[in-house]
Write an enzyme that holds these catalytic residues in place. Structure first.
Site, short mmCIF file in Angstrom:
data_model
loop_
_atom_site.label_atom_id
_atom_site.label_comp_id
_atom_site.label_asym_id
_atom_site.label_seq_id
_atom_site.Cartn_x
_atom_site.Cartn_y
_atom_site.Cartn_z
N HIS A 98 -1.06 -1.32 -4.42
CA HIS A 98 -2.32 -0.99 -3.75
C HIS A 98 -2.40 0.52 -3.56
CE1 HIS A 98 -5.89 -1.93 -1.34
NE2 HIS A 98 -5.46 -1.01 -0.47
N SER A 105 0.86 -1.19 0.00
CA SER A 105 0.00 0.00 0.00
C SER A 105 0.89 1.23 0.00
CB SER A 105 -0.89 0.01 1.24
OG SER A 105 -1.38 1.32 1.43
N ASP A 119 -6.60 -6.46 3.93
CA ASP A 119 -6.01 -5.12 4.02
C ASP A 119 -6.08 -4.60 5.45
OD1 ASP A 119 -5.11 -2.54 3.57
OD2 ASP A 119 -6.77 -1.97 2.25
N MET A 133 -12.04 4.51 -1.03
CA MET A 133 -12.76 4.79 0.21
C MET A 133 -13.43 6.14 0.01
SD MET A 133 -9.72 3.40 2.65
CE MET A 133 -8.56 3.38 1.28
N MET A 191 -11.43 -5.97 4.98
CA MET A 191 -10.68 -5.02 5.80
C MET A 191 -10.43 -5.63 7.18
SD MET A 191 -10.18 -2.33 3.90
CE MET A 191 -9.36 -1.34 5.17
N HIS A 220 -8.21 1.15 -4.35
CA HIS A 220 -9.13 0.91 -3.25
C HIS A 220 -9.83 2.24 -2.94
CE1 HIS A 220 -9.47 -0.04 1.37
NE2 HIS A 220 -10.65 0.11 0.79
N ASP A 260 -4.57 3.61 -2.25
CA ASP A 260 -5.65 3.97 -1.34
C ASP A 260 -6.19 5.37 -1.60
OD1 ASP A 260 -5.99 1.73 0.53
OD2 ASP A 260 -3.89 2.11 1.05
N MET A 275 -8.76 8.16 -0.44
CA MET A 275 -9.60 8.60 0.68
C MET A 275 -10.09 10.01 0.42
SD MET A 275 -7.37 7.16 3.86
CE MET A 275 -6.63 5.51 3.82
C1 DX5 Z 1 -6.47 1.60 5.34
C2 DX5 Z 1 -5.95 1.28 3.97
C3 DX5 Z 1 -4.82 0.34 3.95
C4 DX5 Z 1 -3.59 0.80 4.66
C5 DX5 Z 1 -2.96 -0.41 5.26
O1 DX5 Z 1 -7.63 2.32 5.25
O2 DX5 Z 1 -6.97 0.74 3.17
O3 DX5 Z 1 -4.51 -0.07 2.62
O4 DX5 Z 1 -2.64 1.44 3.85
O5 DX5 Z 1 -1.90 0.00 6.03
P1 DX5 Z 1 -1.19 -0.99 7.04
O6 DX5 Z 1 -0.64 -2.13 6.24
O7 DX5 Z 1 -0.12 -0.13 7.63
O8 DX5 Z 1 -2.23 -1.44 8.03
ZN ZN Z 2 -6.40 -0.17 1.20
#
Ligand code: DX5
Ligand code: ZN
Length: 228
Positions: A34, A9, A177, A70, A139, A68, A36, A38
């Site tokens: 990956h 990620s 994840d 969010m 998750m 991903h 992310d 947000m």
């Molecule tokens: C959290 C993300 C993850 C995050 C995981 O909302 O979706 O992808 O980066 O990070 P670690 O591996 O540090 O838990």
């Molecule tokens: Zn993620």
């Protein structure tokens, strides 16, 4: 399963040199990126969008990019990510008023589709759309931040989901994840996951000055997976 995929990620990478970080982690044997997304609305944090995905493609990244999302709403931004070079686009059922439509929209834009399940989100959202997903993402933390601890209840959910996929005989990746490290990756694989997101567990390891730090951590993860 022998085709385990490791998906760093980039949330935990150094954004000031993102292209280089992605090149290095892929050169060290990571499989997919990956990514992310947000939106400071569905989750209380704000990260990166299609422009950054496109920049990685222009930089020369050819590996699959696993977006991903969010975000809420979902559909408006899907075509932008497809155009930016996303391979997978996954979203949370809570982010879409019409899950079936959002999944179809992703496929219509030539990407692989996926649904993401928060720790308290039931798998029943899959009941009528299992044939419309290429990836299921469980998750093991609440979404929004890297560096949180793995929530153990995710193991049972993985087992239930693995059974659902195998019973249906569909080709669907089962991704985990949150809080994934070399220390727990084998147990997670044994519960049924085949795709492993790790942010702080990869980018947070070793010293910046050590050019082999990603080789070391990815090597440890592969070693543990080889014994499952
Ligand atoms: C959290 C993300 C993850 C995050 C995981 O909302 O979706 O992808 O980066 O990070 P670690 O591996 O540090 O838990
Ligand atoms: Zn993620």
């Amino acid at each position: 399963m022998s085709d385990y995929l490791i998906a760093p990620s980039i949330l935990s990478a150094d954004f000031a040199k993102l292209g280089e970080e992605v090149d290095n982690v892929l050169a060290s044997g990571a499989d997919i990126v990956h990514f992310d997304v947000m939106d400071n609305h569905y989750v209380p944090n704000l990260t990166i969008g299609p422009l950054v995905c496109e920049a990685l493609r222009k930089h020369g990244v050819t590996a699959d990019i696993d977006v991903h999302m969010m975000v809420k709403p979902v559909d408006r931004i899907t075509p932008d990510f497809a155009k930016a070079g996303a391979t997978y686009i996954t979203f949370h059922p809570e982010g879409s008023e019409h899950i079936d439509r959002s999944l179809q929209l992703i496929r219509d834009h030539g990407c692989k589709s996926g649904l993401v399940f928060n720790p308290a989100t039931p798998l029943s959202h899959l009941d009528y759309v299992l044939d419309k997903v290429d990836m299921i993402l469980i998750m093991s933390v609440n979404p929004g931040f890297g560096g949180q601890s793995f929530i153990p209840a995710a193991m049972d959910k993985l087992r239930a989901c693995r059974k659902m996929i195998d019973d249906a005989g569909l080709e669907i990746r089962l991704e985990i994840d949150g809080g994934v490290k070399a220390e727990n990756i084998a147990e997670i694989a044994a519960a049924g996951a085949d795709t492993f997101v790790a942010g702080s567990g990869i980018f947070g390891k070793g010293k910046d000055s050590d050019p082999n730090r990603y080789d070391t951590i990815l090597g440890q993860m592969r070693e543990k997976l080889a014994k499952v």
